[in-house]
Design a protein around this motif. Structure first.
Motif, PDB file in Angstrom:
ATOM      1  N   GLU A 124       0.816  -1.210   0.000  1.00  5.21           N
ATOM      2  CA  GLU A 124       0.000   0.000   0.000  1.00  5.21           C
ATOM      3  C   GLU A 124       0.852   1.264   0.000  1.00  5.21           C
ATOM      4  N   LEU A 125       1.908   1.218  -0.845  1.00  2.00           N
ATOM      5  CA  LEU A 125       2.827   2.344  -0.979  1.00  2.00           C
ATOM      6  C   LEU A 125       2.945   2.768  -2.436  1.00  2.00           C
ATOM      7  N   PRO A 126       3.058   4.071  -2.701  1.00  4.38           N
ATOM      8  CA  PRO A 126       3.503   4.472  -4.034  1.00  4.38           C
ATOM      9  C   PRO A 126       4.863   3.844  -4.318  1.00  4.38           C
ATOM     10  N   LEU A 127       5.096   3.465  -5.546  1.00  5.27           N
ATOM     11  CA  LEU A 127       6.353   2.789  -5.875  1.00  5.27           C
ATOM     12  C   LEU A 127       7.566   3.630  -5.497  1.00  5.27           C
ATOM     13  N   VAL A 128       7.481   4.938  -5.670  1.00 10.29           N
ATOM     14  CA  VAL A 128       8.623   5.787  -5.329  1.00 10.29           C
ATOM     15  C   VAL A 128       8.926   5.736  -3.834  1.00 10.29           C
ATOM     16  N   ARG A 129       7.910   5.551  -3.001  1.00 11.74           N
ATOM     17  CA  ARG A 129       8.150   5.416  -1.555  1.00 11.74           C
ATOM     18  C   ARG A 129       8.800   4.077  -1.242  1.00 11.74           C
ATOM     19  N   LEU A 130       8.401   3.034  -1.965  1.00 12.66           N
ATOM     20  CA  LEU A 130       9.038   1.734  -1.776  1.00 12.66           C
ATOM     21  C   LEU A 130      10.509   1.787  -2.170  1.00 12.66           C
ATOM     22  N   LEU A 131      10.797   2.430  -3.299  1.00 16.13           N
ATOM     23  CA  LEU A 131      12.177   2.521  -3.772  1.00 16.13           C
ATOM     24  C   LEU A 131      12.990   3.522  -2.962  1.00 16.13           C
ATOM     25  N   GLY A 132      12.331   4.552  -2.461  1.00 17.96           N
ATOM     26  CA  GLY A 132      13.005   5.632  -1.747  1.00 17.96           C
ATOM     27  C   GLY A 132      13.254   6.801  -2.673  1.00 17.96           C
ATOM     28  N   ALA A 133      12.660   7.936  -2.366  1.00 21.82           N
ATOM     29  CA  ALA A 133      12.728   9.089  -3.270  1.00 21.82           C
ATOM     30  C   ALA A 133      14.043   9.843  -3.151  1.00 21.82           C
ATOM     31  N   SER A 134      14.525  10.317  -4.295  1.00 21.17           N
ATOM     32  CA  SER A 134      15.640  11.260  -4.338  1.00 21.17           C
ATOM     33  C   SER A 134      15.180  12.660  -4.699  1.00 21.17           C
ATOM     34  N   ARG A 135      13.943  12.765  -5.209  1.00 24.85           N
ATOM     35  CA  ARG A 135      13.412  14.054  -5.649  1.00 24.85           C
ATOM     36  C   ARG A 135      11.893  13.980  -5.631  1.00 24.85           C
ATOM     37  N   THR A 136      11.257  15.129  -5.644  1.00 19.52           N
ATOM     38  CA  THR A 136       9.796  15.155  -5.743  1.00 19.52           C
ATOM     39  C   THR A 136       9.332  15.423  -7.167  1.00 19.52           C
ATOM     40  N   ASP A 137      10.059  16.258  -7.906  1.00 19.43           N
ATOM     41  CA  ASP A 137       9.690  16.604  -9.272  1.00 19.43           C
ATOM     42  C   ASP A 137      10.580  15.867 -10.269  1.00 19.43           C
ATOM     43  N   VAL A 138       9.973  15.375 -11.334  1.00 17.59           N
ATOM     44  CA  VAL A 138      10.703  14.690 -12.399  1.00 17.59           C
ATOM     45  C   VAL A 138      10.531  15.496 -13.690  1.00 17.59           C
ATOM     46  N   PRO A 139      11.595  16.097 -14.219  1.00 19.80           N
ATOM     47  CA  PRO A 139      11.486  16.882 -15.452  1.00 19.80           C
ATOM     48  C   PRO A 139      11.184  15.984 -16.655  1.00 19.80           C
ATOM     49  N   VAL A 140      10.470  16.529 -17.624  1.00 22.24           N
ATOM     50  CA  VAL A 140      10.182  15.813 -18.860  1.00 22.24           C
ATOM     51  C   VAL A 140      10.534  16.701 -20.049  1.00 22.24           C
ATOM     52  N   TYR A 141      10.704  16.066 -21.226  1.00 23.93           N
ATOM     53  CA  TYR A 141      10.845  16.849 -22.449  1.00 23.93           C
ATOM     54  C   TYR A 141       9.888  16.307 -23.505  1.00 23.93           C
TER      55      TYR A 141
END
Length: 376
Positions: A124-141
């Motif tokens: 019951e976790l977002p995948l990024v919480r399971l992996l452990g976050a390094s950032r909150t925003d992810v840039p895209v192009y």
């Protein structure tokens, strides 16, 4: 809430693997420097265990689903849901003599992605919480700009990214007809710069369509138009050529989308072939191997950019410290928005994986919609 366990054991086990092949026509004829196409095929994989289901997918040939069904499903069934790297290793060993790079790597990748999604959903976790976050925003192009587009189509797409979505970086295809249309390439690059103005970053992707000397000649025009990203100026198999071009041009030379094994990324980095490494979790072996490729790049002092399939990459991209950005690729964005609930809005040029608290990668298959395009 503790996860439900399968089979009466102490931990949940994988108990079912299902596939579907869906083919979606393009919204207009598309092409790059070396290939033209009128449809895109997604292979959807669902892995169940512990009373939940994880979702994974890749893009490629329909036969990818047969690999999952006939070579991988039995291998992962009965394994612990918690130990995704162990399942990844078991799959790799199983396909050793079948030819892992290419289509089979896509099959392994789709199952691996589904397993990570399943694990996060059970916890019951977002995948990024399971992996452990390094950032909150992810840039895209923004990525597309196909060689088949006329001036109006190209201008409309570029304005959609830079003006409607405020994405400050965009990429177009060049290298048309295996590099035999240099004049049109130069005209399209100049048009793209006029369309977006001086501020946004402009990238180009030749898809390996040029020769070495041709790429160096073209780089002079790239400099004039402020192009900072020169993707696959020659084939990514030509590591020596990439390294030579990298040393000769001002734009950053990038490649890696055809990295099907961790070793292939190691060879590319060892050859000094790129300024920014690219990796595709739907091809390289899934999230498990994508994280390892990111670590290799970090050890070499380089950043990593996620290739295509942006909704697969979002959470894992937020988990690495050396991320450059993700490719917001026109075809895949369109299909993922069509097939899934829980997709991202790139307004402002970035996305925020896990912000809504949804478990796993947050995508839910719209089964009825996907069924309309099912071909296998």
């Amino acid at each position: 809430m503790a996860p439900h366990t399968a089979g009466g054991g102490d931990e949940p086990l994988v108990d079912r693997v299902e596939t579907a092949v869906c083919t979606v026509p393009t919204d207009a004829p598309e092409g790059d420097g070396t290939l033209a196409w009128d449809s895109t095929t997604m292979i959807v994989v669902q892995v169940s265990g512990g009373g939940a289901t994880g979702l994974g997918y890749t893009y490629g040939a329909a036969a990818t689903a047969q690999v999952v069904e006939h070579q991988l499903a039995d291998v992962v069934t009965g394994l612990s849901v918690w130990d995704v790297p162990a399942a990844n290793e078991a799959m790799n060993r199983t396909v050793r003599n079948a030819g892992r790079p290419g289509l089979i790597a896509g099959a392994v990748s789709a199952v691996d992605i589904a397993l990570w999604d399943l694990k996060a959903r059970l916890l019951e976790l977002p995948l990024v919480r399971l992996l452990g976050a390094s950032r909150t925003d992810v840039p895209v192009y923004g990525s597309g700009g196909f060689t088949t587009y006329d001036e109006h189509q190209l201008d409309r797409q570029l304005h959609g990214w830079t003006e409607e979505l405020n994405i400050p970086r965009v990429k177009i295809k060049i290298g048309e007809s295996w590099g035999r249309a240099e004049r049109r390439d130069r005209e399209r690059i100049a048009q793209a710069r006029r369309s977006i103005g001086a501020a946004p970053e402009l990238y180009v992707d030749a898809n390996g369509g040029y020769t070495r000397k041709q790429a160096v000649r073209m780089a002079r025009h790239l400099d004039e138009q402020g192009v900072t990203w020169f993707e696959e100026p020659v084939s990514s198999d030509d590591l020596a050529g990439l390294a030579q071009i990298r040393a000769a041009v001002g734009a950053e030379v990038t490649a890696g989308e055809y990295g099907y094994t961790l070793a292939s990324f190691g060879h590319m980095l060892g050859a000094g072939a790129v300024d920014c490494l690219q990796a595709d979790a739907t091809r390289c072996g899934g999230i498990t191997v994508w994280l390892r490729a990111a670590a290799l790049a970090e050890a070499a002092g380089l950043e990593l950019s996620g290739h295509c399939a942006p909704h697969v990459h979002a959470h894992v991209a937020a988990a690495i410290p050396n991320l450059r950005h993700l490719e917001w690729f026109h075809d895949h964005v369109r299909i993922e928005a069509l097939f899934f609930d829980g997709t991202f809005d790139p307004q402002g040029g970035s996305i925020r994986p896990g912000a809504d608290g949804a478990p796993g990668h947050g995508l839910t298959l719209r089964a009825e919609q996907a069924e309309k395009y099912r071909t296998g």
